[in-house]
Design a protein around this motif. Structure first.
Motif, PDB file in Angstrom:
ATOM      1  N   GLU A 156       0.799  -1.277   0.062  1.00 42.55           N
ATOM      2  CA  GLU A 156       0.105  -0.230   0.074  1.00 42.55           C
ATOM      3  C   GLU A 156       1.034   1.271   0.000  1.00 42.55           C
ATOM      4  OE1 GLU A 156      -2.374  -0.360   3.696  1.00 42.55           O
ATOM      5  OE2 GLU A 156      -3.911  -1.709   2.401  1.00 42.55           O
ATOM      6  N   GLU A 157       2.042   0.772  -0.018  1.00 43.29           N
ATOM      7  CA  GLU A 157       3.106   2.277   0.055  1.00 43.29           C
ATOM      8  C   GLU A 157       2.892   3.164   1.097  1.00 43.29           C
ATOM      9  OE1 GLU A 157       3.016   3.609  -4.118  1.00 43.29           O
ATOM     10  OE2 GLU A 157       4.141   1.942  -4.633  1.00 43.29           O
ATOM     11  N   CYS A 158       2.359   2.635   2.258  1.00 45.97           N
ATOM     12  CA  CYS A 158       2.083   3.402   3.370  1.00 45.97           C
ATOM     13  C   CYS A 158       0.700   4.486   3.381  1.00 45.97           C
ATOM     14  CB  CYS A 158       3.359   4.151   4.033  1.00 45.97           C
ATOM     15  SG  CYS A 158       4.620   2.940   4.480  1.00 45.97           S
ATOM     16  N   LYS A 159      -0.192   4.207   2.259  1.00 41.00           N
ATOM     17  CA  LYS A 159      -1.036   4.943   1.984  1.00 41.00           C
ATOM     18  C   LYS A 159      -2.506   4.752   2.868  1.00 41.00           C
ATOM     19  CE  LYS A 159       0.876   6.512  -2.034  1.00 41.00           C
ATOM     20  NZ  LYS A 159       0.604   6.463  -3.676  1.00 41.00           N
ATOM     21  N   GLY A 195      11.956   5.104   4.127  1.00 40.29           N
ATOM     22  CA  GLY A 195      12.584   6.348   3.636  1.00 40.29           C
ATOM     23  C   GLY A 195      11.454   7.824   3.749  1.00 40.29           C
ATOM     24  N   ARG A 196      11.792   8.959   3.399  1.00 37.29           N
ATOM     25  CA  ARG A 196      10.973  10.007   3.206  1.00 37.29           C
ATOM     26  C   ARG A 196       9.393   9.935   2.692  1.00 37.29           C
ATOM     27  NH1 ARG A 196      13.269  15.748   1.623  1.00 37.29           N
ATOM     28  NH2 ARG A 196      14.962  14.781   2.399  1.00 37.29           N
ATOM     29  N   PRO A 197       9.522   9.280   1.386  1.00 35.31           N
ATOM     30  CA  PRO A 197       8.104   9.178   0.719  1.00 35.31           C
ATOM     31  C   PRO A 197       7.206   8.219   1.542  1.00 35.31           C
ATOM     32  CG  PRO A 197      10.167   8.726  -0.711  1.00 35.31           C
ATOM     33  CD  PRO A 197      10.694   8.722   0.827  1.00 35.31           C
ATOM     34  N   MET A 198       7.662   7.340   2.237  1.00 35.05           N
ATOM     35  CA  MET A 198       6.610   6.325   2.998  1.00 35.05           C
ATOM     36  C   MET A 198       6.264   7.129   4.238  1.00 35.05           C
ATOM     37  SD  MET A 198       6.407   3.653   1.621  1.00 35.05           S
ATOM     38  CE  MET A 198       7.245   2.674   0.190  1.00 35.05           C
ATOM     39  N   TYR A 199       6.779   8.034   4.868  1.00 34.88           N
ATOM     40  CA  TYR A 199       6.236   8.701   5.952  1.00 34.88           C
ATOM     41  C   TYR A 199       5.505   9.842   5.324  1.00 34.88           C
ATOM     42  CZ  TYR A 199       9.598   6.936   9.185  1.00 34.88           C
ATOM     43  OH  TYR A 199      10.548   6.192   9.822  1.00 34.88           O
ATOM     44  N   ASN A 200       5.883  10.528   4.118  1.00 32.79           N
ATOM     45  CA  ASN A 200       5.109  11.421   3.622  1.00 32.79           C
ATOM     46  C   ASN A 200       3.579  10.722   3.004  1.00 32.79           C
ATOM     47  OD1 ASN A 200       4.444  13.985   2.114  1.00 32.79           O
ATOM     48  ND2 ASN A 200       4.469  12.706   0.583  1.00 32.79           N
ATOM     49  N   ASN A 201       3.593   9.686   2.833  1.00 29.65           N
ATOM     50  CA  ASN A 201       2.448   8.877   2.540  1.00 29.65           C
ATOM     51  C   ASN A 201       1.560   8.645   3.662  1.00 29.65           C
ATOM     52  OD1 ASN A 201       3.235   8.908  -0.250  1.00 29.65           O
ATOM     53  ND2 ASN A 201       3.638   6.652  -0.229  1.00 29.65           N
ATOM     54  N   VAL A 202       2.144   8.194   4.956  1.00 31.09           N
ATOM     55  CA  VAL A 202       1.251   7.986   6.010  1.00 31.09           C
ATOM     56  C   VAL A 202       0.619   9.446   6.218  1.00 31.09           C
ATOM     57  CG1 VAL A 202       1.350   7.605   8.507  1.00 31.09           C
ATOM     58  CG2 VAL A 202       2.396   6.061   6.760  1.00 31.09           C
ATOM     59  N   LEU A 203       1.526  10.367   6.378  1.00 31.79           N
ATOM     60  CA  LEU A 203       0.954  11.536   6.811  1.00 31.79           C
ATOM     61  C   LEU A 203      -0.294  12.314   5.933  1.00 31.79           C
ATOM     62  CD1 LEU A 203       4.103  13.486   8.218  1.00 31.79           C
ATOM     63  CD2 LEU A 203       2.245  12.147   9.486  1.00 31.79           C
ATOM     64  N   SER A 204       0.222  12.125   4.497  1.00 33.60           N
ATOM     65  CA  SER A 204      -0.906  12.869   3.619  1.00 33.60           C
ATOM     66  C   SER A 204      -2.142  12.046   3.516  1.00 33.60           C
ATOM     67  CB  SER A 204      -0.105  13.030   2.302  1.00 33.60           C
ATOM     68  OG  SER A 204       0.115  11.841   1.865  1.00 33.60           O
ATOM     69  N   SER A 205      -1.900  10.814   3.777  1.00 30.98           N
ATOM     70  CA  SER A 205      -3.237   9.781   3.618  1.00 30.98           C
ATOM     71  C   SER A 205      -4.112  10.151   4.885  1.00 30.98           C
ATOM     72  CB  SER A 205      -2.734   8.383   3.774  1.00 30.98           C
ATOM     73  OG  SER A 205      -2.193   8.166   2.430  1.00 30.98           O
ATOM     74  N   TRP A 210      -3.991  13.380   6.559  1.00 28.33           N
ATOM     75  CA  TRP A 210      -4.001  14.782   6.973  1.00 28.33           C
ATOM     76  C   TRP A 210      -5.440  15.367   7.059  1.00 28.33           C
ATOM     77  CZ3 TRP A 210       0.365  16.479   8.619  1.00 28.33           C
ATOM     78  CH2 TRP A 210       0.505  17.914   9.007  1.00 28.33           C
ATOM     79  N   ASP A 211      -6.021  14.972   8.244  1.00 28.87           N
ATOM     80  CA  ASP A 211      -7.310  15.651   8.552  1.00 28.87           C
ATOM     81  C   ASP A 211      -7.506  15.522  10.133  1.00 28.87           C
ATOM     82  OD1 ASP A 211      -9.503  13.937   9.631  1.00 28.87           O
ATOM     83  OD2 ASP A 211     -10.692  14.354   7.439  1.00 28.87           O
ATOM     84  N   LYS A 212      -8.364  16.442  10.573  1.00 26.76           N
ATOM     85  CA  LYS A 212      -8.451  16.566  11.849  1.00 26.76           C
ATOM     86  C   LYS A 212      -8.952  15.257  12.827  1.00 26.76           C
ATOM     87  CE  LYS A 212     -12.961  18.731  12.159  1.00 26.76           C
ATOM     88  NZ  LYS A 212     -13.766  17.881  13.032  1.00 26.76           N
ATOM     89  N   ASP A 213      -9.739  14.699  11.982  1.00 28.58           N
ATOM     90  CA  ASP A 213     -10.384  13.251  12.632  1.00 28.58           C
ATOM     91  C   ASP A 213      -9.264  11.999  12.441  1.00 28.58           C
ATOM     92  OD1 ASP A 213     -12.684  14.627  13.210  1.00 28.58           O
ATOM     93  OD2 ASP A 213     -13.485  14.402  11.403  1.00 28.58           O
ATOM     94  N   ARG A 214      -8.582  12.002  11.761  1.00 24.17           N
ATOM     95  CA  ARG A 214      -7.556  11.087  11.473  1.00 24.17           C
ATOM     96  C   ARG A 214      -6.123  11.115  11.963  1.00 24.17           C
ATOM     97  NH1 ARG A 214      -9.798  11.069   6.084  1.00 24.17           N
ATOM     98  NH2 ARG A 214      -7.826  11.686   5.461  1.00 24.17           N
ATOM     99  N   LEU A 215      -5.432  12.439  11.782  1.00 21.95           N
ATOM    100  CA  LEU A 215      -4.077  12.510  12.201  1.00 21.95           C
ATOM    101  C   LEU A 215      -3.795  12.348  13.607  1.00 21.95           C
ATOM    102  CD1 LEU A 215      -1.453  13.193  10.952  1.00 21.95           C
ATOM    103  CD2 LEU A 215      -1.851  15.709  11.192  1.00 21.95           C
ATOM    104  N   GLY A 216      -4.742  12.640  14.326  1.00 21.04           N
ATOM    105  CA  GLY A 216      -4.426  12.327  15.905  1.00 21.04           C
ATOM    106  C   GLY A 216      -4.607  10.829  16.294  1.00 21.04           C
ATOM    107  N   HIS A 217      -4.943  10.084  15.452  1.00 18.94           N
ATOM    108  CA  HIS A 217      -4.892   8.555  15.512  1.00 18.94           C
ATOM    109  C   HIS A 217      -3.724   7.969  15.248  1.00 18.94           C
ATOM    110  CE1 HIS A 217      -9.041   8.233  16.885  1.00 18.94           C
ATOM    111  NE2 HIS A 217      -9.499   8.679  15.695  1.00 18.94           N
ATOM    112  N   VAL A 218      -2.894   8.767  14.386  1.00 15.12           N
ATOM    113  CA  VAL A 218      -1.381   8.320  14.086  1.00 15.12           C
ATOM    114  C   VAL A 218      -0.362   8.450  14.924  1.00 15.12           C
ATOM    115  CG1 VAL A 218       0.465   8.583  12.189  1.00 15.12           C
ATOM    116  CG2 VAL A 218      -2.110   8.686  11.315  1.00 15.12           C
TER     117      VAL A 218
END
Length: 84
Positions: free
Chosen positions: A33-36, A51-61, A63-71
């Motif tokens: 899923e490439e961390c998405k 690497g950086r792309p995987m962290y970026n994928n987790v965060l961008s997938s 990136w909303d107030k209801d989900r980011l707090g669960h990460v």
């Protein structure tokens, strides 16, 4: 209360690794899923060698107030990633 579950993926798992993980009731993610993965409840992403792309994928997938707090990410220091 929902039953805790652990979904896991690593492209380098061997057949033996997969057998052990299944024995301990880990849920194997069948495709990369490439961390998405988006989350709806507290979720630990264990990413010590990504690497950086995987962290970026987790965060961008998520990136909303209801989900980011669960990460929660257990992995490389963001400072070391930013300086590369």
């Amino acid at each position: 209360i929902p039953k805790p579950s652990c979904h896991i993926y690593d492209p380098s798992f061997s057949a033996c690794d997969l057998d052990v993980l299944k024995y301990f009731n880990f849920s194997i993610i069948q495709q990369n899923e490439e961390c998405k993965r988006t989350v709806t409840r507290p979720t630990l992403f264990y990413m010590p060698h990504c690497g950086r792309p995987m962290y970026n994928n987790v965060l961008s997938s998520n990136w909303d107030k209801d989900r980011l707090g669960h990460v929660c990410i257990l992995g490389n220091s963001f400072l070391s990633i930013m300086n590369k």
